[in-house]
Design an enzyme around this catalytic site. Structure first.
Site, short mmCIF file in Angstrom:
data_model
loop_
_atom_site.label_atom_id
_atom_site.label_comp_id
_atom_site.label_asym_id
_atom_site.label_seq_id
_atom_site.Cartn_x
_atom_site.Cartn_y
_atom_site.Cartn_z
N GLU A 1 -16.58 6.70 27.73
CA GLU A 1 -15.63 5.59 27.63
C GLU A 1 -16.19 4.32 26.98
O GLU A 1 -16.09 3.23 27.55
CB GLU A 1 -15.07 5.27 29.02
CG GLU A 1 -14.44 6.49 29.66
CD GLU A 1 -13.87 6.24 31.06
OE1 GLU A 1 -14.14 5.18 31.64
OE2 GLU A 1 -13.14 7.12 31.55
N GLU B 1 -11.17 16.65 31.40
CA GLU B 1 -10.74 16.14 32.72
C GLU B 1 -9.23 16.32 32.87
O GLU B 1 -8.51 15.40 33.26
CB GLU B 1 -11.12 14.65 32.86
CG GLU B 1 -12.60 14.39 32.62
CD GLU B 1 -13.04 12.95 32.89
OE1 GLU B 1 -12.28 12.20 33.53
OE2 GLU B 1 -14.14 12.60 32.47
C1 GLA Z 1 -12.86 8.99 34.31
C2 GLA Z 1 -14.27 9.52 34.53
C3 GLA Z 1 -14.32 10.54 35.62
C4 GLA Z 1 -13.47 10.16 36.80
C5 GLA Z 1 -12.07 9.88 36.34
C6 GLA Z 1 -11.12 9.52 37.44
O1 GLA Z 1 -12.08 9.81 33.58
O2 GLA Z 1 -14.84 10.05 33.38
O3 GLA Z 1 -15.64 10.70 36.01
O4 GLA Z 1 -14.03 9.04 37.43
O5 GLA Z 1 -12.13 8.77 35.47
O6 GLA Z 1 -11.57 9.78 38.69
#
Ligand code: GLA
Length: 360
Positions: free
Chosen positions: A148, A253
């Site tokens: 991020e 994710e």
């Molecule tokens: C982001 C992070 C993850 C997790 C998610 C939400 O996407 O990369 O590790 O913390 O947020 O839980």
């Protein structure tokens, strides 16, 4: 014939396995928590073993857990995570090394609370990466090195990493990870890359890394999706855009937030938030069949796109196993973002993903 009696956990084994349905296309992963990989959550552990061939730790490799204080590492949970993956022959993912969240403040500060200088922060980053990646060398297959780093408009996010080290923190993080384990795959991971401005920023970021000699194995598009975002054509063109850079695309994710978002901007005022929380928790008593079907259709649509790009997609990882495990239940919201319900039973969305994988 003897009667086969299955316990709650073993029941999962009689379902088709996603990892088999998608074998030859891409890996199917899940983010796991410590209750699952320690076996305390037996049903969860059984589901992970039955369905998935790759794992990512939901939290246990994040800086604040593994390196909570200067010079103090806590590897207990992470060691168990890696052992679980090895025992079950899974592709083990490392998440994450350099991030602005879930990183303790001390990393960026001196003993008086003032920001550290560039050299000190680079040294801390180096020590951390060498220690953590080094410990699992040859065991963890690939790392989300930076998580991020981008704003929505595609510019670099003003994190302490950027402010103190400057843009070079990115290249350095990848160089350190490569130094620690030259065979590990290195990834860049972020969300909302389906939106054009942020995607362009990610393309610039990857190109900069590549021109500095970094081998980026894959971009991770997190895939924290909504029912109406992103459109399938955005998912499709995002995979195309990154593939052109010569990197794989991992969906890292994946989950789908089914609870409609509030229009109210969340502030620090808890009473305001809790009022709106009650109003917005629309599925607290269960998910209506119509929404269950919509969710299944949404998953089927997404997997149809992933299947179309099977050569470019390396892995699809769900952010959790059952609905009850999901971070999307924040502040007591009852959410239904995954393929298994709170009892570990496959939902219509599971059948839809199986169906998308069986269509040749
Ligand atoms: C982001 C992070 C993850 C997790 C998610 C939400 O996407 O990369 O590790 O913390 O947020 O839980």
């Amino acid at each position: 014939m003897a009667l086969l009696v299955l316990s709650a956990g073993e029941e999962a084994v009689s379902q088709p396995a996603l990892k088999n349905v998608y074998s030859g296309r891409f890996l199917i992963g899940a983010a796991v928590n410590s209750r699952q990989f320690s076996g305390e959550d037996k049903r969860g552990a059984a589901l992970v073993m039955a369905q998935f061939n790759s794992i990512t730790p939901e939290n246990n490799l994040k800086w604040q857990l593994i390196h909570p204080q200067p010079g103090k590492y806590d590897f207990d949970a992470a060691d168990r995570y890696v052992e679980f993956g090895e025992k079950n022959g899974m592709v083990i993912i490392g998440h994450t090394l350099v991030w602005h969240n879930q990183t303790p403040r001390w990393v960026f500060e001196d003993s008086t609370g003032k920001p550290v200088d560039r050299e000190t922060l680079l040294k801390r980053m180096h020590d951390h990466i060498l220690t953590v990646v080094g410990r699992y060398k040859g065991k963890i297959k690939g790392w989300d090195v930076v998580n991020e780093a981008l704003n929505e408009d595609g510019s670099l996010r003003e994190t302490p990493w950027l402010k103190i080290i400057g843009e070079e923190y990115l290249v350095k993080a990848y160089q350190f990870a490569h130094e620690a384990d030259p065979d590990a795959q290195l990834y860049y991971n972020d969300y909302s890359l389906e939106n054009a401005p942020k995607r362009e920023g990610a393309i610039r970021l990857i190109k900069n890394l590549q021109s500095a000699g970094v081998h980026v194995a894959a971009v991770g598009t997190q895939g924290h999706y909504k029912m109406d975002w992103p459109r399938l054509d955005q998912v499709d063109s995002t995979i195309d855009a990154f593939s052109k850079l010569g990197v794989k695309v991992n969906i890292t994710e994946l989950d789908i937030d089914v609870v409609p978002a509030t229009q109210v901007n969340r502030g620090a005022d808890l009473s305001v938030n809790s009022y709106h929380m009650v109003k917005e928790d629309v599925y607290a008593n269960g998910l209506p069949d119509s929404v269950q079907t919509e969710l299944a259709n949404r998953y089927e649509g997404l997997f149809t796109v992933f299947v179309k790009h099977a050569g470019e997609v390396g892995r699809v990882t769900f952010w959790g196993v059952t609905d009850g495990d999901s971070w999307l239940n924040w502040r007591g919201r009852v959410n239904y973002p995954l393929l298994f319900d709170r009892n570990g039973k496959p939902k219509p969305a599971f059948d839809a993903v199986v169906k998308a994988g069986r269509t040749r």
